[in-house]
Design an enzyme around this catalytic site. Structure first.
Site, PDB file in Angstrom:
ATOM      1  N   ASP A 112     -31.200  19.185-141.297  1.00 50.03           N
ATOM      2  CA  ASP A 112     -29.746  20.038-141.027  1.00 50.03           C
ATOM      3  C   ASP A 112     -28.812  21.043-141.833  1.00 50.03           C
ATOM      4  OD1 ASP A 112     -30.147  17.872-138.803  1.00 50.03           O
ATOM      5  OD2 ASP A 112     -28.644  16.250-140.566  1.00 50.03           O
ATOM      6  N   ASP A 169     -29.199  13.498-126.545  1.00 49.99           N
ATOM      7  CA  ASP A 169     -28.544  12.121-127.550  1.00 49.99           C
ATOM      8  C   ASP A 169     -27.724  11.629-126.313  1.00 49.99           C
ATOM      9  OD1 ASP A 169     -28.453  14.266-129.820  1.00 49.99           O
ATOM     10  OD2 ASP A 169     -26.757  15.115-129.553  1.00 49.99           O
TER      11      ASP A 169
END
Lengths: 256, 218
Positions: free
Chosen positions: A12, A131
């Site tokens: 990330d 998600d």
């Protein structure tokens, strides 16, 4: 023996640095993405996923530069995600050296974009990131697609959504449980199992890995083709090699 | 200084393969000039040629035909080492079943077929298509490009179509995914892989290094 299950460390990144993570309150700096990628590759990572978590317009040039640097030194597949909204975004990342791109929000707001992308660049480089958040438990378990880091419901059933994305040309599904992401409690393997047995393309499980056994559970209970984790590798709690040895000891075929 | 041409017919990411060979050349202290190009003259002069490919075969063949790439490859394989990768390998065959059926270059005998929706392993477990990830490659015969690559090494694959040929003598490597399939072909100056050596870390870089030192004909 045949195809190995993959372990994919995820970076990330925010403004050129590896951080963890999107849903953690304090964002800890975990280093230079090029150095971290090389370390993962040397430890035996099967692929690397690079997520630009800010995905701001200003940060885009930095991301392209970083992807180019990683691709020049890391000779395993590289997936880039975060802010992929147009065919030009995809072209830019592929030209910088990415092998695949992960499309998330843009797929939800503009599903035909996934079709256009796979027709233009081939399904093999189009990953749809999903998600999913649990909205019903038990035998009637249901999951819904959420956007904006898990804050906004869309009313879309996650399992049907995955099938639809595959019909649109997704070559792979990156499935993140929003309930588990950042918890270190392990994957939502009921979700993994349902999606993995529904879609014909490979599924990558993500969200919740806090221990090596969680990786093994993703394969043994969730039935997924690949497992993705970020924080357990960043801070050197475990190496990729340790993760692979653990999975091999649990009877899972891995590349050692 | 030797030269290598990576044939660019506008399909997909050639950065990876060019970067990988440049990296290998540096490691081996070889002076190598890499050109990513569709220029027939540069390709005709290059000491070695890489014929890559990603994406759908219909689009690839359309560009290959438009740019006359088939002729360039055919000419190169008469005289110089050629490495074909993934869809590049498939394009060498006679025919592909992808996109409703596409005629390919016919430079190597064989056909390209779909894995099928109901692909299963020996235990009956449903196998995903594309075949994506690291699979073992059995070396079907000796070849300079296998030198120093342990038999059974894993290479990175990503494809939904696979090659079949009746010419067993051309098969250099095989893999298993629901069925036995051709992972590599060797025919005189040509070596072709279904997997991506440029994405296969140590084993792949070793194979690319071998290619840079190979003079052709096994």
């Amino acid at each position: 023996m045949g195809l190995a299950r993959r372990i994919i460390p995820c970076l990330d990144c925010d403004n050129g640095r590896v951080v963890k993570g999107v849903r953690f309150v304090d964002i800890r700096d975990a280093g230079d993405p090029v150095e971290v990628s090389k370390r993962y590759c040397d430890e035996g990572a099967d692929e690397v996923t690079f997520l630009d978590i800010a995905a701001s317009h200003e940060g885009r040039a930095t991301t392209v530069e970083t992807v180019r640097d990683i691709a020049a030194q890391v000779f395993i597949p590289l997936t880039v995600g975060g802010g992929i909204r147009t065919l030009d975004d995809i072209r830019m990342m592929l030209n910088a050296g990415a092998d695949k791109v992960a499309i998330n929000t843009a797929a939800v707001f503009d599903p035909p974009f996934v079709r256009a992308a796979s027709e233009r660049f081939g399904s093999q480089c189009i990953v749809v990131a999903v998600d999913a958040k649990r909205v019903a438990d038990g035998a009637e378990s249901k999951w819904e697609i959420f956007t904006h880091g898990g804050r906004k419901p869309t009313g879309i059933d996650a399992v049907e959504w995955c099938s639809r994305m595959v019909d649109y040309g997704a070559g792979e599904i990156l499935l993140t449980s929003m309930d588990r992401d950042g918890t270190k409690e392990g994957f939502d393997n009921q979700l993994n199992r349902v999606v993995s047995s529904t879609v014909r393309v490979p599924v990558i499980a993500s969200g919740g890995v806090g221990a090596l056994e969680h990786l093994a559970e993703g394969v043994l209970e969730g039935g997924v083709d690949a497992v993705l984790a970020a924080s357990i590798f960043h801070f050197r709690e475990f190496t990729i090699e340790q993760a692979k040895r653990h999975m091999a000891a649990r009877g899972i075929e891995v590349r050692l | 200084m030797s030269t290598l041409a990576v044939i660019d017919y506008g399909m997909g990411n050639l950065h990876s393969v060019a970067k990988a060979v440049e990296h290998v050349a540096r490691e081996l202290s070889l002076e190598l000039e890499v050109a990513v190009t569709a220029d027939a003259q540069i390709i005709a002069r290059a000491d070695r040629v890489i014929f890559p490919g990603v994406g759908a075969i219909r689009d690839c063949m359309a560009e290959i035909n438009r740019l006359n790439v088939g002729e360039m490859v055919a000419e190169a394989m008469q005289t110089r080492p050629v490495l074909a990768i993934c869809v590049g390998m498939q394009a060498l065959m006679e025919y592909s079943g992808e996109n409703g059926g596409v005629d390919c270059l016919g430079l190597v005998p064989g056909r390209v077929r779909y894995f099928g929706e109901e692909l299963r392993d020996a235990a009956g477990v449903w196998l995903k298509v594309p075949h994506m990830g690291w699979n073992e490659v059995r070396q079907f015969r000796e070849h300079p490009l296998w030198e120093g690559v342990p038999d059974g090494s894993r290479f990175y694959f990503v494809h939904s179509y696979y090659i079949q040929t009746e010419r067993d003598d051309l098969v250099a490597g095989t893999s298993r995914y629901g069925k036995e399939m051709v992972a590599a072909i060797a025919d005189r100056n040509i070596f072709a892989t279904q997997f991506h050596p440029e994405k296969s870390q140590k084993a792949g870089l070793r194979l690319l290094g071998n290619f840079l030192r190979w003079g052709g004909e096994a």
